[in-house]
Design a protein around this motif. Structure first.
Motif, PDB file in Angstrom:
ATOM      1  N   GLN A 121       0.868  -1.166   0.000  1.00 50.89           N
ATOM      2  CA  GLN A 121       0.000   0.000   0.000  1.00 50.89           C
ATOM      3  C   GLN A 121       0.913   1.227   0.000  1.00 50.89           C
ATOM      4  O   GLN A 121       1.914   1.261   0.708  1.00 50.89           O
ATOM      5  CB  GLN A 121      -0.860  -0.024   1.263  1.00 50.89           C
ATOM      6  CG  GLN A 121      -2.079   0.846   1.188  1.00 50.89           C
ATOM      7  CD  GLN A 121      -2.991   0.592   2.377  1.00 50.89           C
ATOM      8  OE1 GLN A 121      -3.098  -0.537   2.851  1.00 50.89           O
ATOM      9  NE2 GLN A 121      -3.623   1.626   2.860  1.00 50.89           N
TER      10      GLN A 121
ATOM     11  N   ARG B  53       3.808  10.446   3.046  1.00 51.36           N
ATOM     12  CA  ARG B  53       4.379  10.853   4.317  1.00 51.36           C
ATOM     13  C   ARG B  53       5.452  11.886   4.039  1.00 51.36           C
ATOM     14  O   ARG B  53       6.337  11.666   3.228  1.00 51.36           O
ATOM     15  CB  ARG B  53       4.993   9.630   5.001  1.00 51.36           C
ATOM     16  CG  ARG B  53       5.224   9.802   6.471  1.00 51.36           C
ATOM     17  CD  ARG B  53       5.753   8.485   7.013  1.00 51.36           C
ATOM     18  NE  ARG B  53       6.250   8.677   8.349  1.00 51.36           N
ATOM     19  CZ  ARG B  53       5.458   8.676   9.413  1.00 51.36           C
ATOM     20  NH1 ARG B  53       4.187   8.486   9.297  1.00 51.36           N
ATOM     21  NH2 ARG B  53       5.981   8.875  10.611  1.00 51.36           N
TER      22      ARG B  53
ATOM     23  N   HIS C   7       5.511   6.455  -0.171  1.00 51.84           N
ATOM     24  CA  HIS C   7       6.302   5.287   0.195  1.00 51.84           C
ATOM     25  C   HIS C   7       5.465   4.043  -0.022  1.00 51.84           C
ATOM     26  O   HIS C   7       4.319   3.995   0.393  1.00 51.84           O
ATOM     27  CB  HIS C   7       6.719   5.338   1.665  1.00 51.84           C
ATOM     28  CG  HIS C   7       7.468   6.578   2.015  1.00 51.84           C
ATOM     29  ND1 HIS C   7       8.619   6.934   1.371  1.00 51.84           N
ATOM     30  CD2 HIS C   7       7.222   7.542   2.926  1.00 51.84           C
ATOM     31  CE1 HIS C   7       9.059   8.060   1.874  1.00 51.84           C
ATOM     32  NE2 HIS C   7       8.227   8.458   2.816  1.00 51.84           N
ATOM     33  N   LEU C   8       6.062   3.066  -0.655  1.00 52.81           N
ATOM     34  CA  LEU C   8       5.384   1.783  -0.803  1.00 52.81           C
ATOM     35  C   LEU C   8       5.572   1.018   0.502  1.00 52.81           C
ATOM     36  O   LEU C   8       6.696   0.690   0.877  1.00 52.81           O
ATOM     37  CB  LEU C   8       5.977   1.018  -1.978  1.00 52.81           C
ATOM     38  CG  LEU C   8       5.162  -0.159  -2.480  1.00 52.81           C
ATOM     39  CD1 LEU C   8       3.790   0.310  -2.922  1.00 52.81           C
ATOM     40  CD2 LEU C   8       5.871  -0.849  -3.614  1.00 52.81           C
TER      41      LEU C   8
ATOM     42  N   ARG D 172       1.769  -4.131   4.416  1.00 55.17           N
ATOM     43  CA  ARG D 172       0.640  -4.183   5.301  1.00 55.17           C
ATOM     44  C   ARG D 172       0.476  -5.632   5.743  1.00 55.17           C
ATOM     45  O   ARG D 172       0.345  -6.533   4.928  1.00 55.17           O
ATOM     46  CB  ARG D 172      -0.600  -3.714   4.536  1.00 55.17           C
ATOM     47  CG  ARG D 172      -1.809  -3.651   5.369  1.00 55.17           C
ATOM     48  CD  ARG D 172      -3.023  -3.602   4.455  1.00 55.17           C
ATOM     49  NE  ARG D 172      -4.186  -3.579   5.294  1.00 55.17           N
ATOM     50  CZ  ARG D 172      -4.702  -2.467   5.771  1.00 55.17           C
ATOM     51  NH1 ARG D 172      -4.192  -1.300   5.460  1.00 55.17           N
ATOM     52  NH2 ARG D 172      -5.749  -2.526   6.571  1.00 55.17           N
TER      53      ARG D 172
ATOM     54  N   GLU E 130      -3.468  -6.976  15.423  1.00 55.12           N
ATOM     55  CA  GLU E 130      -3.927  -5.997  14.437  1.00 55.12           C
ATOM     56  C   GLU E 130      -2.885  -5.767  13.363  1.00 55.12           C
ATOM     57  O   GLU E 130      -1.684  -5.892  13.590  1.00 55.12           O
ATOM     58  CB  GLU E 130      -4.266  -4.683  15.141  1.00 55.12           C
ATOM     59  CG  GLU E 130      -5.557  -4.802  15.924  1.00 55.12           C
ATOM     60  CD  GLU E 130      -5.763  -3.631  16.851  1.00 55.12           C
ATOM     61  OE1 GLU E 130      -4.825  -2.828  16.996  1.00 55.12           O
ATOM     62  OE2 GLU E 130      -6.855  -3.524  17.424  1.00 55.12           O
ATOM     63  N   GLU E 131      -3.386  -5.366  12.201  1.00 60.04           N
ATOM     64  CA  GLU E 131      -2.492  -5.123  11.077  1.00 60.04           C
ATOM     65  C   GLU E 131      -1.814  -3.770  11.222  1.00 60.04           C
ATOM     66  O   GLU E 131      -2.382  -2.841  11.798  1.00 60.04           O
ATOM     67  CB  GLU E 131      -3.288  -5.147   9.779  1.00 60.04           C
ATOM     68  CG  GLU E 131      -3.762  -6.533   9.384  1.00 60.04           C
ATOM     69  CD  GLU E 131      -4.229  -6.555   7.940  1.00 60.04           C
ATOM     70  OE1 GLU E 131      -4.666  -5.494   7.486  1.00 60.04           O
ATOM     71  OE2 GLU E 131      -4.148  -7.613   7.313  1.00 60.04           O
ATOM     72  N   VAL E 132      -0.634  -3.673  10.675  1.00 61.09           N
ATOM     73  CA  VAL E 132       0.054  -2.383  10.656  1.00 61.09           C
ATOM     74  C   VAL E 132       0.554  -2.127   9.241  1.00 61.09           C
ATOM     75  O   VAL E 132       0.627  -3.018   8.411  1.00 61.09           O
ATOM     76  CB  VAL E 132       1.261  -2.360  11.609  1.00 61.09           C
ATOM     77  CG1 VAL E 132       0.829  -2.572  13.037  1.00 61.09           C
ATOM     78  CG2 VAL E 132       2.294  -3.380  11.195  1.00 61.09           C
ATOM     79  N   LEU E 133       0.860  -0.860   9.006  1.00 63.67           N
ATOM     80  CA  LEU E 133       1.555  -0.484   7.780  1.00 63.67           C
ATOM     81  C   LEU E 133       2.994  -0.234   8.167  1.00 63.67           C
ATOM     82  O   LEU E 133       3.274   0.497   9.108  1.00 63.67           O
ATOM     83  CB  LEU E 133       0.952   0.794   7.216  1.00 63.67           C
ATOM     84  CG  LEU E 133      -0.178   0.626   6.232  1.00 63.67           C
ATOM     85  CD1 LEU E 133      -0.694   1.986   5.850  1.00 63.67           C
ATOM     86  CD2 LEU E 133       0.290  -0.132   5.009  1.00 63.67           C
TER      87      LEU E 133
ATOM     88  N   HIS F  80       7.083   0.363   6.826  1.00 60.05           N
ATOM     89  CA  HIS F  80       8.110   0.550   5.800  1.00 60.05           C
ATOM     90  C   HIS F  80       9.450   0.198   6.434  1.00 60.05           C
ATOM     91  O   HIS F  80       9.857   0.831   7.400  1.00 60.05           O
ATOM     92  CB  HIS F  80       8.134   1.988   5.295  1.00 60.05           C
ATOM     93  CG  HIS F  80       8.973   2.125   4.070  1.00 60.05           C
ATOM     94  ND1 HIS F  80      10.331   2.138   4.103  1.00 60.05           N
ATOM     95  CD2 HIS F  80       8.633   2.214   2.762  1.00 60.05           C
ATOM     96  CE1 HIS F  80      10.800   2.249   2.876  1.00 60.05           C
ATOM     97  NE2 HIS F  80       9.786   2.289   2.040  1.00 60.05           N
ATOM     98  N   PRO F  81      10.124  -0.822   5.909  1.00 59.78           N
ATOM     99  CA  PRO F  81      11.348  -1.278   6.580  1.00 59.78           C
ATOM    100  C   PRO F  81      12.543  -0.383   6.318  1.00 59.78           C
ATOM    101  O   PRO F  81      13.607  -0.619   6.888  1.00 59.78           O
ATOM    102  CB  PRO F  81      11.568  -2.664   5.994  1.00 59.78           C
ATOM    103  CG  PRO F  81      10.947  -2.607   4.659  1.00 59.78           C
ATOM    104  CD  PRO F  81       9.799  -1.659   4.744  1.00 59.78           C
TER     105      PRO F  81
ATOM    106  N   LEU G  25      10.310  -6.164   9.759  1.00 61.74           N
ATOM    107  CA  LEU G  25       9.404  -6.534  10.845  1.00 61.74           C
ATOM    108  C   LEU G  25       8.973  -7.975  10.582  1.00 61.74           C
ATOM    109  O   LEU G  25       8.709  -8.343   9.445  1.00 61.74           O
ATOM    110  CB  LEU G  25       8.204  -5.594  10.815  1.00 61.74           C
ATOM    111  CG  LEU G  25       7.262  -5.565  12.002  1.00 61.74           C
ATOM    112  CD1 LEU G  25       8.007  -5.051  13.221  1.00 61.74           C
ATOM    113  CD2 LEU G  25       6.094  -4.641  11.710  1.00 61.74           C
TER     114      LEU G  25
END
Lengths: 335, 509
Positions: free
Chosen positions: B431, B435, B440-441, B444, B452-455, B457-458, B477
């Motif tokens: 997604q 920002r 940023h790709l 998710r 719970e799901e998070v967004l 970016h590594p 992550l």
């Protein structure tokens, strides 16, 4: 779809000048063009040439009309009958109608969006890295364009939704393009082929029974333009640049050939005093020629209007389409 | 290729000494062990030659029998090579699941062209190997958990039926069958392949520098090892203490130190039936004590090390790895980079040792009947779902640079090599997030241990092994498998179809 609950701060670095690895980062902000005044002129040379060809085409048609008018007018002067004058008027009206109709079709095509850029991008992506995961900026733009073209249209919304469902699996741009071609473009291909065969059949039959040279030429031209428009509308975009010019040249050449062939045949039959059978078979041959031309033109238009090249789906073969559409003429000679 | 069992131990048979007579209870083991070793040593000279001939005959006979058995069927052995936690079990499970349910394998030409009919699981050819518990692993993944670490070797056969591509092949029969044999095993065992190339002295020299770094957990054993005289008597009690300490050290340190893993005998991790056997009762000794005499502790350890190598060679290498046709090498690149490059060199060295053991290329015709070589290899940077797809090119480039030597050897031997960024089971979707004015790709997914799901970016994946200064910018992550994988749908993956096309695509034409 649920909204994200947490967003982790992305530790992204800003692009540093001179660092190639960073510059290659697809997430880096794209720099605006240096000087907008230096962007190329709006009209590429191809379009200018295309317009010139259009003028030549118009002149050719006008010449054909004049030839017909001259023969009709000559008859009216030598033997001024009411019938002759009426024929002349009818003929003029028909030509005017044809001109208006063709003009409207051309205008409709011009209103559609040019697809050349998308095609070029798509071909570039396929030719580029077939394995790498460069769903980079260019690819993202391309797929955005494709979505814009097909997601909202009522007739493609369903297939586009199917594509949108599956596209998460296709990470590489090449894979995604193949998926797009299979799910969204292939149904459009079928419709385009249907339009081509229908037009080819009608053109062939009409040519076989049409009484006038110019009428023949005008109707063929009209049908060709209608076919171009139909295909452009099916794909939601028109051919642009060199592709459009190629199509135009093809139309032009065929019209000239049709007129020329017709005149020659007429003359030979007049001179040699051929019978009705010879005349009929000549007309049928002319019908086949025009039908084939229509098929070739249609496949060319498909090629030019398609948002991507034929990769997963095979290009329709002219001979197959001809067999399908022109077999109708085989029954005609018996009549 | 150091696969020949050593055969120079025959002159070391220790006559039982008075001292050992006195310690009868504890030394019996050592004596019988030594005698057995010696007998094996004498036999190995003759056995080396005879075994070669017999092996050849056996190979031919086995192939003939199998060929008659599977007339018209092709069999390929796929080797899944990856160190511990590189995702072998998940890869194998996902691979089998996708072959059984090819809905999401568009990249496999046979599927895209509609020639792939169906695949089923069939009994595996080796009756003495446990079956890969595909169903249990699939259920674990469907339930949103990862399969447990593999503890033993197991095997599975998938039979694929397909329509041949060429017109003439279709005239011979409208379908064909490809049997794909896959083997799963603990990744720790792979380091044994590196040991095959060493003798005991070389091994001790390799271990010794690692003892310099003082490990508080193993301090006692390290002190004991330093104090032990290799020229001392063959004291079994001492040997057991040394081996026990050594085992505790490599099992404890192996989790994070690639240099230790490189020299760690794999069976020490999970000995099973071998626990306490002389085979696993050896440890490194001081390598700089000069030439030790006969009947010394050094000789005892050396014999056992050689026995261990022989065991690994027959049980593991010859049985499983010498007969591979296709190979995929899995490297957990995000995990490796997240350690900020600690031990990257040791990791590369370890994997390079392993890759040296395989034979690549294509044997010319008469030999190809008996000798098998790996002619297609895929090098995969796994867990690509932990990296946004616009950085997958970097993963591939990183892997290319990391394993250049191994790939180059395989290429030189005329094997087809391909590198790809792979996620056998994709745990994330993507997604775009705006920002600070930039898009940023992001990934998710549901982090492991959370509901719970998070967004996420590594950060930026380093461009290559020499860019590891940027590794601090990359923080992957750990995601858990999505909770919605049941219900008969094919599992999500990333480029598993490309991997399959590279590995078996040519066999499905």
């Amino acid at each position: 779809m649920t909204q994200p609950f947490t967003v982790k701060a992305p530790p992204l670095e800003l692009p540093e000048p001179g660092d190639a690895s960073v510059a290659a980062d697809p997430l880096a902000v794209a720099a605006p063009p240096l000087n907008p005044a230096l962007t190329p002129a709006d009209e590429p040379p191809a379009a200018r040439l295309g317009r010139r060809l259009l003028w030549i085409l118009g002149g050719l048609v006008a010449a054909a009309v004049l030839v017909d008018l001259a023969s009709i007018g000559y008859g009216a002067i030598v033997q001024p009958t009411a019938t002759g004058i009426a024929w002349g008027l009818v003929y003029l009206a028909a030509v005017a109608c044809a001109a208006v109709l063709i003009g409207r079709q051309v205008a409709a095509i011009r209103r559609l969006e040019a697809i050349g850029m998308i095609r070029a991008e798509a071909d570039g992506i396929v030719a580029g890295v077939p394995t790498g995961g460069s769903a980079g900026a260019a690819a993202g733009e391309l797929f955005g364009e494709l979505d814009r073209l097909y997601a909202q249209r009522a007739d493609t919304a369903w297939s586009h939704a199917r594509y949108a469902e599956a596209r998460g699996d296709a990470i590489d741009a090449g894979d995604r393009l193949a998926l797009f071609e299979e799910t969204v473009v292939a149904p459009l291909d079928a419709r385009a082929v249907e339009a081509i065969t229908r037009t080819a059949r009608r053109t062939a039959v009409f040519t076989a029974i049409s009484p006038f040279v110019a009428l023949d030429v005008a109707v063929t031209l009209w049908r060709a333009v209608i076919l171009l428009r139909a295909i452009a509308e099916i794909y939601g975009a028109r051919a642009s640049g060199l592709a459009a010019m190629g199509l135009l040249r093809r139309v032009l050449g065929q019209v000239a050939l049709a007129g020329g062939l017709e005149a020659t045949h007429e003359m030979t039959t007049e001179l040699l005093g051929g019978g009705i059978t010879a005349r009929v078979s000549t007309r049928i041959g002319q019908g086949v020629v025009n039908g084939l031309f229509m098929i070739r033109l249609g496949v060319g238009a498909m090629d030019a209007c398609r948002p991507c090249g034929f990769r997963r789906v095979a290009r329709p073969k002219v001979l197959d389409l001809a067999r399908r559409s022109l077999s109708v003429l085989r029954q005609t000679p018996a009549a | 290729m150091a696969t020949d069992p050593p055969s120079d131990t025959s002159d070391d048979t220790p006559p039982p000494s008075p001292r050992e007579e006195g310690l009868l209870g504890r030394t019996t083991d050592a004596v019988t062990g030594a005698l057995t070793d010696a007998a094996a040593g004498v036999g190995s000279l003759i056995g080396g030659v005879a075994g070669g001939v017999a092996g050849l005959a056996e190979g031919v006979a086995g192939r003939v029998v199998r060929s008659v058995d599977e007339l018209g069927e092709t069999t390929l052995r796929l080797g899944v090579t990856g160190l511990a936690r590189s995702g072998k079990t998940v890869f194998t499970t996902a691979l089998v699941d996708h072959l059984l349910r090819p809905d999401r394998l568009r990249g496999l030409a046979a599927v895209a062209e509609g020639r792939y009919r169906a695949a089923v699981l069939r009994p595996q050819p080796d009756d003495d190997t446990p079956r890969f518990d595909f169903e249990a692993h699939r259920d674990a993944i469907s339930a949103g958990t990862w399969p447990r670490p593999t503890r033993r070797l197991s095997q599975l056969r998938v039979s694929i039926r397909y329509t041949p591509k060429s017109f003439w092949a279709r005239q011979l029969g409208d379908t064909r069958t490809l049997n794909l044999d896959i083997v799963d095993y603990p990744g720790e065992w792979l380091s044994d392949l590196g040991l095959l190339a060493m003798d005991y002295a070389a091994w001790c020299r390799a271990v010794w520098p690692l003892l310099e770094a003082n490990d508080p957990a193993a301090a006692e054993w390290q002190a004991l090892t330093r104090a032990t005289d290799p020229a001392g008597p063959q004291d079994e009690a001492l040997a057991r203490r040394l081996a026990g300490g050594f085992r505790a050290w490599i099992v404890g340190a192996a989790a994070d130190d690639w240099a230790v893993r490189r020299i760690a005998p794999g069976r020490f991790h999970d000995p099973g039936d071998l626990a306490g056997s002389p085979l696993l009762t050896f440890a490194p000794l001081r390598p700089d004590a000069g030439e030790p005499g006969r009947e010394t502790l050094w000789r005892l350890m050396e014999r056992r090390f050689d026995s261990y190598k022989r065991y690994v060679h027959t049980q593991f290498f010859k049985a499983q790895f010498a007969r591979l046709d296709r190979q995929i090498v899995l490297v957990d690149l995000p995990g490796l980079v997240a350690q900020e490059g600690a031990g990257l060199g040791a990791f590369t060295a370890l994997l390079d040792d392993v890759l040296r053991c395989f034979r690549y290329g294509r044997a010319p015709w008469p030999w190809s009947l008996v000798s098998r070589r790996i002619d297609r290899v895929a090098f995969a940077a796994t867990k690509a779902d932990l990296v946004p797809s616009d950085q997958h090119d970097r993963m591939t480039g990183f892997l290319d640079a990391l394993l250049f030597a191994g790939m180059n050897r395989a290429r030189f031997d005329r094997a087809a090599v391909r590198t790809l960024a792979l996620a056998a089971l994709r745990t994330t979707s993507e997604q775009t997030v705006r920002r600070d004015g930039a898009a940023h790709l992001c990934l998710r997914g549901r982090p492991e241990g959370e509901a719970e799901e998070v967004l996420h970016h590594p950060g930026s994946f380093p461009a290559g092994p020499d860019h590891l200064g940027d590794a601090a910018q990359f923080r992957p992550l750990a995601f858990a498998p999505p909770a919605t994988l049941g219900g008969g749908r094919a599992l999500p993956h990333a480029r598993l179809d490309h991997a399959l096309e590279q590995l078996i695509g040519d066999a499905l034409t």
